[in-house]
Design a protein around this motif. Structure first.
Motif, PDB file in Angstrom:
ATOM      1  N   GLU A   1      23.015 -29.165   4.134  1.00 51.57           N
ATOM      2  CA  GLU A   1      21.829 -28.311   4.112  1.00 51.57           C
ATOM      3  C   GLU A   1      21.868 -27.324   5.275  1.00 51.57           C
ATOM      4  OE1 GLU A   1      18.296 -30.627   3.975  1.00 51.57           O
ATOM      5  OE2 GLU A   1      18.825 -31.651   2.094  1.00 51.57           O
ATOM      6  N   LEU A   2      21.829 -26.037   4.936  1.00 49.33           N
ATOM      7  CA  LEU A   2      21.871 -24.978   5.946  1.00 49.33           C
ATOM      8  C   LEU A   2      20.602 -24.133   5.932  1.00 49.33           C
ATOM      9  CD1 LEU A   2      25.579 -23.859   5.388  1.00 49.33           C
ATOM     10  CD2 LEU A   2      24.708 -25.447   7.113  1.00 49.33           C
ATOM     11  N   GLY A   3      19.956 -24.007   4.787  1.00 48.39           N
ATOM     12  CA  GLY A   3      18.637 -23.401   4.700  1.00 48.39           C
ATOM     13  C   GLY A   3      18.528 -21.914   4.947  1.00 48.39           C
ATOM     14  N   MET A   4      19.472 -21.123   4.414  1.00 48.95           N
ATOM     15  CA  MET A   4      19.372 -19.681   4.646  1.00 48.95           C
ATOM     16  C   MET A   4      20.121 -18.882   3.591  1.00 48.95           C
ATOM     17  SD  MET A   4      21.916 -19.487   7.943  1.00 48.95           S
ATOM     18  CE  MET A   4      23.459 -20.425   7.946  1.00 48.95           C
ATOM     19  N   ILE A   5      19.695 -17.639   3.428  1.00 53.41           N
ATOM     20  CA  ILE A   5      20.382 -16.634   2.622  1.00 53.41           C
ATOM     21  C   ILE A   5      20.666 -15.461   3.546  1.00 53.41           C
ATOM     22  CG2 ILE A   5      20.123 -14.964   0.750  1.00 53.41           C
ATOM     23  CD1 ILE A   5      18.486 -17.083  -0.751  1.00 53.41           C
TER      24      ILE A   5
ATOM     25  N   HIS B   1      29.961 -18.628  13.870  1.00 53.47           N
ATOM     26  CA  HIS B   1      29.322 -18.770  15.183  1.00 53.47           C
ATOM     27  C   HIS B   1      28.164 -19.767  15.143  1.00 53.47           C
ATOM     28  CE1 HIS B   1      27.370 -17.752  18.958  1.00 53.47           C
ATOM     29  NE2 HIS B   1      26.275 -17.412  18.294  1.00 53.47           N
ATOM     30  N   ILE B   2      27.284 -19.637  14.136  1.00 49.92           N
ATOM     31  CA  ILE B   2      26.127 -20.533  14.086  1.00 49.92           C
ATOM     32  C   ILE B   2      26.505 -21.937  13.602  1.00 49.92           C
ATOM     33  CG2 ILE B   2      24.453 -18.671  13.822  1.00 49.92           C
ATOM     34  CD1 ILE B   2      24.318 -19.286  10.859  1.00 49.92           C
ATOM     35  N   LEU B   3      27.710 -22.071  13.048  1.00 50.47           N
ATOM     36  CA  LEU B   3      28.190 -23.401  12.664  1.00 50.47           C
ATOM     37  C   LEU B   3      29.065 -24.012  13.760  1.00 50.47           C
ATOM     38  CD1 LEU B   3      29.059 -22.885   8.877  1.00 50.47           C
ATOM     39  CD2 LEU B   3      26.951 -23.783   9.893  1.00 50.47           C
ATOM     40  N   GLY B   4      29.119 -23.347  14.914  1.00 48.18           N
ATOM     41  CA  GLY B   4      29.815 -23.903  16.062  1.00 48.18           C
ATOM     42  C   GLY B   4      31.300 -23.621  16.140  1.00 48.18           C
ATOM     43  N   LYS B   5      31.770 -22.615  15.404  1.00 47.14           N
ATOM     44  CA  LYS B   5      33.204 -22.288  15.396  1.00 47.14           C
ATOM     45  C   LYS B   5      33.423 -20.873  15.926  1.00 47.14           C
ATOM     46  CE  LYS B   5      36.341 -24.076  13.559  1.00 47.14           C
ATOM     47  NZ  LYS B   5      37.468 -24.920  14.064  1.00 47.14           N
ATOM     48  N   ASP B   6      34.388 -20.713  16.801  1.00 48.39           N
ATOM     49  CA  ASP B   6      34.784 -19.386  17.278  1.00 48.39           C
ATOM     50  C   ASP B   6      35.383 -18.618  16.098  1.00 48.39           C
ATOM     51  OD1 ASP B   6      35.943 -17.143  18.379  1.00 48.39           O
ATOM     52  OD2 ASP B   6      37.007 -18.210  19.972  1.00 48.39           O
TER      53      ASP B   6
ATOM     54  N   GLY C   1      15.394 -10.489  10.760  1.00 46.66           N
ATOM     55  CA  GLY C   1      14.718 -11.591  10.104  1.00 46.66           C
ATOM     56  C   GLY C   1      14.957 -12.917  10.806  1.00 46.66           C
ATOM     57  N   HIS C   2      15.234 -13.940  10.015  1.00 48.70           N
ATOM     58  CA  HIS C   2      15.406 -15.297  10.529  1.00 48.70           C
ATOM     59  C   HIS C   2      16.628 -15.406  11.439  1.00 48.70           C
ATOM     60  CE1 HIS C   2      15.512 -19.652  10.647  1.00 48.70           C
ATOM     61  NE2 HIS C   2      16.652 -19.705   9.994  1.00 48.70           N
ATOM     62  N   LYS C   3      16.477 -16.074  12.566  1.00 46.30           N
ATOM     63  CA  LYS C   3      17.593 -16.284  13.493  1.00 46.30           C
ATOM     64  C   LYS C   3      17.859 -17.780  13.634  1.00 46.30           C
ATOM     65  CE  LYS C   3      16.812 -12.037  16.143  1.00 46.30           C
ATOM     66  NZ  LYS C   3      15.849 -11.486  15.186  1.00 46.30           N
ATOM     67  N   PRO C   4      18.810 -18.303  12.853  1.00 48.85           N
ATOM     68  CA  PRO C   4      19.096 -19.751  12.886  1.00 48.85           C
ATOM     69  C   PRO C   4      19.722 -20.182  14.198  1.00 48.85           C
ATOM     70  CG  PRO C   4      20.706 -18.606  11.529  1.00 48.85           C
ATOM     71  CD  PRO C   4      19.662 -17.591  11.888  1.00 48.85           C
ATOM     72  N   GLU C   5      19.451 -21.421  14.579  1.00 44.78           N
ATOM     73  CA  GLU C   5      20.043 -21.976  15.784  1.00 44.78           C
ATOM     74  C   GLU C   5      21.472 -22.439  15.502  1.00 44.78           C
ATOM     75  OE1 GLU C   5      17.600 -25.089  17.258  1.00 44.78           O
ATOM     76  OE2 GLU C   5      15.869 -23.785  17.646  1.00 44.78           O
ATOM     77  N   VAL C   6      22.292 -22.490  16.546  1.00 45.83           N
ATOM     78  CA  VAL C   6      23.664 -22.969  16.410  1.00 45.83           C
ATOM     79  C   VAL C   6      23.651 -24.459  16.063  1.00 45.83           C
ATOM     80  CG1 VAL C   6      25.847 -23.384  17.612  1.00 45.83           C
ATOM     81  CG2 VAL C   6      24.582 -21.255  17.997  1.00 45.83           C
ATOM     82  N   MET C   7      24.416 -24.828  15.059  1.00 44.62           N
ATOM     83  CA  MET C   7      24.480 -26.223  14.616  1.00 44.62           C
ATOM     84  C   MET C   7      25.631 -26.931  15.321  1.00 44.62           C
ATOM     85  SD  MET C   7      23.859 -25.702  10.533  1.00 44.62           S
ATOM     86  CE  MET C   7      22.501 -24.678   9.928  1.00 44.62           C
ATOM     87  N   LYS C   8      25.351 -28.086  15.875  1.00 43.46           N
ATOM     88  CA  LYS C   8      26.363 -28.821  16.615  1.00 43.46           C
ATOM     89  C   LYS C   8      26.980 -29.968  15.819  1.00 43.46           C
ATOM     90  CE  LYS C   8      24.193 -27.761  21.060  1.00 43.46           C
ATOM     91  NZ  LYS C   8      23.616 -28.311  22.320  1.00 43.46           N
ATOM     92  N   ASP C   9      26.430 -30.242  14.631  1.00 48.51           N
ATOM     93  CA  ASP C   9      26.900 -31.392  13.870  1.00 48.51           C
ATOM     94  C   ASP C   9      27.690 -31.014  12.619  1.00 48.51           C
ATOM     95  OD1 ASP C   9      24.774 -30.310  12.494  1.00 48.51           O
ATOM     96  OD2 ASP C   9      23.929 -32.254  11.891  1.00 48.51           O
ATOM     97  N   PHE C  10      27.988 -29.722  12.460  1.00 50.14           N
ATOM     98  CA  PHE C  10      28.735 -29.290  11.274  1.00 50.14           C
ATOM     99  C   PHE C  10      30.167 -29.802  11.354  1.00 50.14           C
ATOM    100  CE2 PHE C  10      31.082 -26.335   8.556  1.00 50.14           C
ATOM    101  CZ  PHE C  10      30.260 -26.281   7.438  1.00 50.14           C
ATOM    102  N   LYS C  11      30.671 -30.369  10.254  1.00 52.00           N
ATOM    103  CA  LYS C  11      31.998 -30.982  10.234  1.00 52.00           C
ATOM    104  C   LYS C  11      33.029 -30.019   9.654  1.00 52.00           C
ATOM    105  CE  LYS C  11      30.286 -35.746   9.856  1.00 52.00           C
ATOM    106  NZ  LYS C  11      28.866 -35.377  10.038  1.00 52.00           N
ATOM    107  N   TRP C  12      34.013 -29.693  10.475  1.00 57.46           N
ATOM    108  CA  TRP C  12      35.104 -28.804  10.068  1.00 57.46           C
ATOM    109  C   TRP C  12      36.319 -29.623   9.629  1.00 57.46           C
ATOM    110  CZ3 TRP C  12      34.520 -23.602   9.711  1.00 57.46           C
ATOM    111  CH2 TRP C  12      33.373 -23.051  10.309  1.00 57.46           C
ATOM    112  N   PRO C  13      37.182 -29.061   8.785  1.00 58.20           N
ATOM    113  CA  PRO C  13      38.397 -29.778   8.393  1.00 58.20           C
ATOM    114  C   PRO C  13      39.404 -29.798   9.537  1.00 58.20           C
ATOM    115  CG  PRO C  13      38.440 -27.568   7.485  1.00 58.20           C
ATOM    116  CD  PRO C  13      37.078 -27.746   8.132  1.00 58.20           C
ATOM    117  N   PRO C  14      40.384 -30.700   9.508  1.00 51.39           N
ATOM    118  CA  PRO C  14      41.415 -30.719  10.554  1.00 51.39           C
ATOM    119  C   PRO C  14      42.159 -29.399  10.610  1.00 51.39           C
ATOM    120  CG  PRO C  14      41.520 -32.703   9.221  1.00 51.39           C
ATOM    121  CD  PRO C  14      40.575 -31.767   8.516  1.00 51.39           C
TER     122      PRO C  14
END
Length: 375
Positions: A220-224, A239-244, A271-284
């Motif tokens: 769940e990310l909650g944005m368009i 960036h907001i998912l915690g990845k350079d 408009g909406h400014k989402p916060e950076v997510m620290k728990d998003f899981k990236w693949p290896p």
């Protein structure tokens, strides 16, 4: 300064989605500022695989419905089209499974066939590319990706979604021609630059994390998000998912080619400014993990450093989709499950991408497990 318009949206209720899409477009001048009356507008979703919307592997049909309504409000003619990721077979089953057929039937919208329309042959950077005529003949293209991770390219969204403008099995042939992630990323950027989407509307209500683009888990990310700049969208989302963003090869290459903005400080958020997510899981990210091995011993250790696709026999139904999807024929029919010819495997992960049962996973050597990182 590049602009991205974002609306918070927590559900796929059509009223909520329509309001969010309209708000994003209004922040950028409204849909009529982009398209002309009576123009033929191609809406290009992500229809990677024949899965239901709840699997979060494809663009949600309600997003498509809202965009169709917006295009109609401008007096233009919307059409919908994409080419799935593997052997096409019965295209209709993709449209039905993803829910897009029901929306298009209800709204009397044509779904165009990229496979039967013919192609234009384009040359760029010494390579030849085949782009569907339905794409290049459209008056305007709206690119409608979904936020997902990708086992080979790390991330897939606005830039990577345009890879679907290549019809049929030619997509898997490109995997064979460019097996290294860096080379494949260059090819994806070339195809994006040739297809020229002029507006990008991102389905970021529920994305996919982990082993995307089809075997990961809904998130769940909650944005368009909406922008004319696909590179800026991909960069900001990372960036907001915690990845350079510069650690995503496709984004880095597109930025360096001057195709869009990737500097977060030069992107204006409306408009909406989402916060950076620290728990998003990236693949290896196995390519970056190679840097951890000292160069003096790397050559001697490389034969023990490997990662390869494997099949979980408990999940596999032996449907043979992976066998048909493999661009180098490194999979053959087995008695109970398909069998790999690993010397021929190029690790493109088409098998994992197309498996309807999520039965394909990454098998790693002991050394790879020790040095692999997820960032």
């Amino acid at each position: 300064m590049t602009r991205i318009s974002i609306s918070e949206c927590q559900s796929y209720n059509i009223k909520d989605v329509q309001n969010a899409v309209n708000c994003c477009l209004d922040n950028l001048g409204g849909i009529s500022s982009f398209i002309k009356p009576e123009s033929r507008v191609l809406i290009k979703p992500n229809v990677l695989i024949a899965k239901a919307p709840k699997e979060a592997a494809t663009t949600h049909p309600i997003i498509i419905e809202a965009i169709i309504n917006s295009v109609k409000s401008a007096g233009a003619v919307p059409i919908v089209g994409d080419s799935p990721g593997g052997p096409v077979g019965n295209l209709e089953r993709y449209w039905k499974a993803t829910g897009i057929r029901e929306v298009c039937n209800r709204l009397d919208i044509e779904i165009v066939n990229f496979e039967s329309a013919g192609v234009y042959k384009k040359k760029l950077n010494g390579n030849h590319y085949y782009i569907s005529k339905q794409v290049l003949d459209a008056d305007f293209i709206i690119n409608v990706p979904k936020i997902k991770t990708h086992g080979l390219t790390v991330f897939t969204c606005a830039i990577k979604n345009m890879y679907g403008v290549v019809p049929g099995l030619k997509k898997t042939e490109y995997h064979k021609e460019a097996p290294k992630p860096s080379d494949f990323s260059k090819l994806v950027v070339d195809i994006f630059s040739l297809s020229k989407p002029r507006l990008n509307i991102v389905d970021g209500i529920i994305g996919m994390e982990g082993m995307g683009p089809s075997a990961g888990n809904p998130k769940e990310l909650g944005m368009i998000l909406v922008s004319t700049d696909a590179i800026a969208l991909d960069s900001y989302i990372c960036h907001i998912l915690g990845k350079d963003p510069m650690k995503v090869p496709i984004t880095k290459i597109a930025y360096e080619k001057g195709l869009g903005e990737a500097d977060i400080n030069r992107i204006e958020i409306m408009g909406h400014k989402p916060e950076v997510m620290k728990d998003f899981k990236w693949p290896p990210n196995l390519a970056s993990s190679l840097d951890m091995i000292p160069s003096s011993i790397a050559k001697g250790l490389m034969k023990f450093y490997w990662s390869r696709p494997a099949i979980d026999s408990d999940l596999c139904t032996n449907c043979k989709t992976c066998v048909k999807s493999c661009p180098v024929e490194a999979l053959s029919n087995g008695v109970y499950i398909p069998e790999f010819d690993y010397p021929e495997c190029i690790n493109c992960l088409c098998c994992a991408e197309m498996c309807p049962e999520k039965a394909v996973y990454l098998e790693k050597s002991v050394l790879t497990k020790l040095f692999s990182r997820s960032d």
